[in-house]
Design an enzyme around this catalytic site. Sequence first.
Site, PDB file in Angstrom:
ATOM      1  N   ASP A  28       3.598   9.645  -0.542  1.00 28.68           N
ATOM      2  CA  ASP A  28       2.432   9.024  -0.439  1.00 28.68           C
ATOM      3  C   ASP A  28       1.920   7.663  -1.606  1.00 28.68           C
ATOM      4  O   ASP A  28       1.967   8.353  -2.274  1.00 28.68           O
ATOM      5  CB  ASP A  28       1.135  10.142  -0.651  1.00 28.68           C
ATOM      6  CG  ASP A  28       0.367   9.457   1.331  1.00 28.68           C
ATOM      7  OD1 ASP A  28       0.110   8.059   1.089  1.00 28.68           O
ATOM      8  OD2 ASP A  28      -0.908  10.268   1.611  1.00 28.68           O
ATOM      9  N   HIS A  75       0.630  -1.154   0.186  1.00 29.77           N
ATOM     10  CA  HIS A  75       0.097  -0.225  -0.029  1.00 29.77           C
ATOM     11  C   HIS A  75       0.744   0.927  -0.104  1.00 29.77           C
ATOM     12  O   HIS A  75       0.329   2.559  -0.279  1.00 29.77           O
ATOM     13  CB  HIS A  75      -1.161   0.317   1.133  1.00 29.77           C
ATOM     14  CG  HIS A  75      -2.242  -0.812   1.002  1.00 29.77           C
ATOM     15  ND1 HIS A  75      -3.221  -0.793   0.829  1.00 29.77           N
ATOM     16  CD2 HIS A  75      -1.830  -1.792   1.204  1.00 29.77           C
ATOM     17  CE1 HIS A  75      -4.169  -2.008   0.961  1.00 29.77           C
ATOM     18  NE2 HIS A  75      -3.258  -3.037   1.003  1.00 29.77           N
TER      19      HIS A  75
HETATM   20  C1  G6P Z   1      -1.177   3.538   6.040  1.00 29.09           C
HETATM   21  C2  G6P Z   1      -0.753   1.715   6.134  1.00 29.09           C
HETATM   22  C3  G6P Z   1      -1.295   0.726   6.639  1.00 29.09           C
HETATM   23  C4  G6P Z   1      -2.232   0.563   8.194  1.00 29.09           C
HETATM   24  C5  G6P Z   1      -1.962   2.662   7.991  1.00 29.09           C
HETATM   25  C6  G6P Z   1      -2.429   3.099   9.823  1.00 29.09           C
HETATM   26  O1  G6P Z   1      -2.310   3.542   5.556  1.00 29.09           O
HETATM   27  O2  G6P Z   1      -0.401   1.436   4.641  1.00 29.09           O
HETATM   28  O3  G6P Z   1      -1.264  -0.717   6.689  1.00 29.09           O
HETATM   29  O4  G6P Z   1      -2.741   0.086   8.660  1.00 29.09           O
HETATM   30  O5  G6P Z   1      -1.157   2.887   7.358  1.00 29.09           O
HETATM   31  O6  G6P Z   1      -0.960   2.852  10.952  1.00 29.09           O
HETATM   32  P1  G6P Z   1      -2.009   2.099  11.776  1.00 29.09           P
HETATM   33  O7  G6P Z   1       0.294   2.331  12.264  1.00 29.09           O
HETATM   34  O8  G6P Z   1      -2.272   2.727  12.309  1.00 29.09           O
HETATM   35  O9  G6P Z   1      -1.800   0.672  11.659  1.00 29.09           O
END
Ligand code: G6P
Length: 485
Positions: free
Chosen positions: A388, A174
């Site tokens: 991003d 992602h």
């Molecule tokens: C980004 C990453 C995700 C992640 C999200 C929130 O979008 O690509 O994999 O889940 O951030 O971050 P966190 O560390 O809270 O899961």
Amino acid sequence: MPKSASAESAHHPTNADFIVVSNRLPVDRVSTEEADAGWRRSPGGLVTALAPVMAAREGAWVGWHGAPDEELAPFHHDNMDLIPVTLSEDEVELYYEGFSNSTLWPLYHDVIATPEFHRTWWDSYQLVNRRFAEAAAHAAAPKATVWVQDYQLQLVPQYLRRLRPDLRIGFFNHIPFPSPEIFAQMPWRKAILEGLLGADLLGFQRPNDTANFLRSARRFLGAGVKAKQVHVKDNDEQITHIARAEPFPISIDVAQIQELAQRPDIIARAQQIREDLGNPKTILLGVDRLDYTKGITHRLKAYAELLEDGTVKVEDAALIQVASPSRERVETYKQLREEVEGIVGRINGQHDTIQNTAIRYLHHSYPVEEMVALYLAADVMLVTALRDGMNLVAKEYVAARLDNSGALVLSEFTGAADQLKQALLINPHDIDGLKATIARAINLPPQEASRRMRAMRRQILSHDVQRWSEDFLTTLAEKAIRDDS
Ligand code: G6P
């Protein structure tokens, strides 16, 4: 049965035909003051796109439920089998806050912050990745499809293939994949590439990310790469399989956003927001996780200078900055919060009047209904990320603008810039350019705004997150048929 899973039916899936593996399970715990009430589906496009596939195909989702040191039995919720993976307090620190978010995250975002390399973090990353792979291997039916998500789990494809060579394995990153020149810093670069290459199909956001990955595979593994395909060999130099890498830009649940944007209560809420701000001529909006990749300080600097030089007047314009709390125990995030809140305080101190506030800073997360009301209230959306993978906020803003009004200022360093070509594109490092573009967005002639928004909406409406997941899964299935024949 553990107390917190008691509200749901316990279920031990061992025969799932379709499995998603991600660091976090797609549910949040809902608790009332008296008791643990159960779970609620988390907001976000990924789960919306995959829930129907789950329901149709005996699906299961493997992931962490967010609390350290808590063992939960698999449970059924919202037509999905959820398989919780336990992380100890130490693993949260070493694997999640450490290797995932203080090594990989800054490295993959072009070293905006300095990545730290610690062997103990790497050890924990391997261990936890193995645990996720074992959970998926245990739950999968023969020849099932397993789709692994994101940078926290890059070793899972290889571990899983070793445990279960019969599976079809997909991986989607992602976040950006860095250039080989930057990836070179990673002490365990070979192991990570080998981990990823356990997949049959690797998806990236941009063509550039795909090319970076393939160049790294060639450079650091000496892998044979032809037409986006890598011939993966075992220790005896025998080809085990062919891994394919391709861009699949992710999107949003367009239908949901459009539906909310038409709801009378949400339209009324947008009106209310404008009134509460004193009906300024222009509302500018920023919505981000409070993360150093998002360019929040650059945006604030540009806005402050526009106020200082009189291009924007505090009585005519207001900036709403939603900064949702994120990774709050990680040092760089703590520092960023201090910095952003210091800057906001200084700008407001200098420019506020009794009646007007320059920046309405909100360190909260909001439900999607409130987000859509904000999108409807905002004349100008500011997305100034320094790097991003995609940026879904930009896409949500476009999806919400049913009347084709509004202007999107969008960083060229986002994946979304590849698709939203009619946005007002900026380089966030160029503060003068950013200022000029914000001023242009505020004064954009309605006809031009409408022409741009219409074109962007056409793109988004025909490329929603359902289409993204279908594209990926169809490509994976077709590849499996070709490989088998
Ligand atoms: C980004 C990453 C995700 C992640 C999200 C929130 O979008 O690509 O994999 O889940 O951030 O971050 P966190 O560390 O809270 O899961």
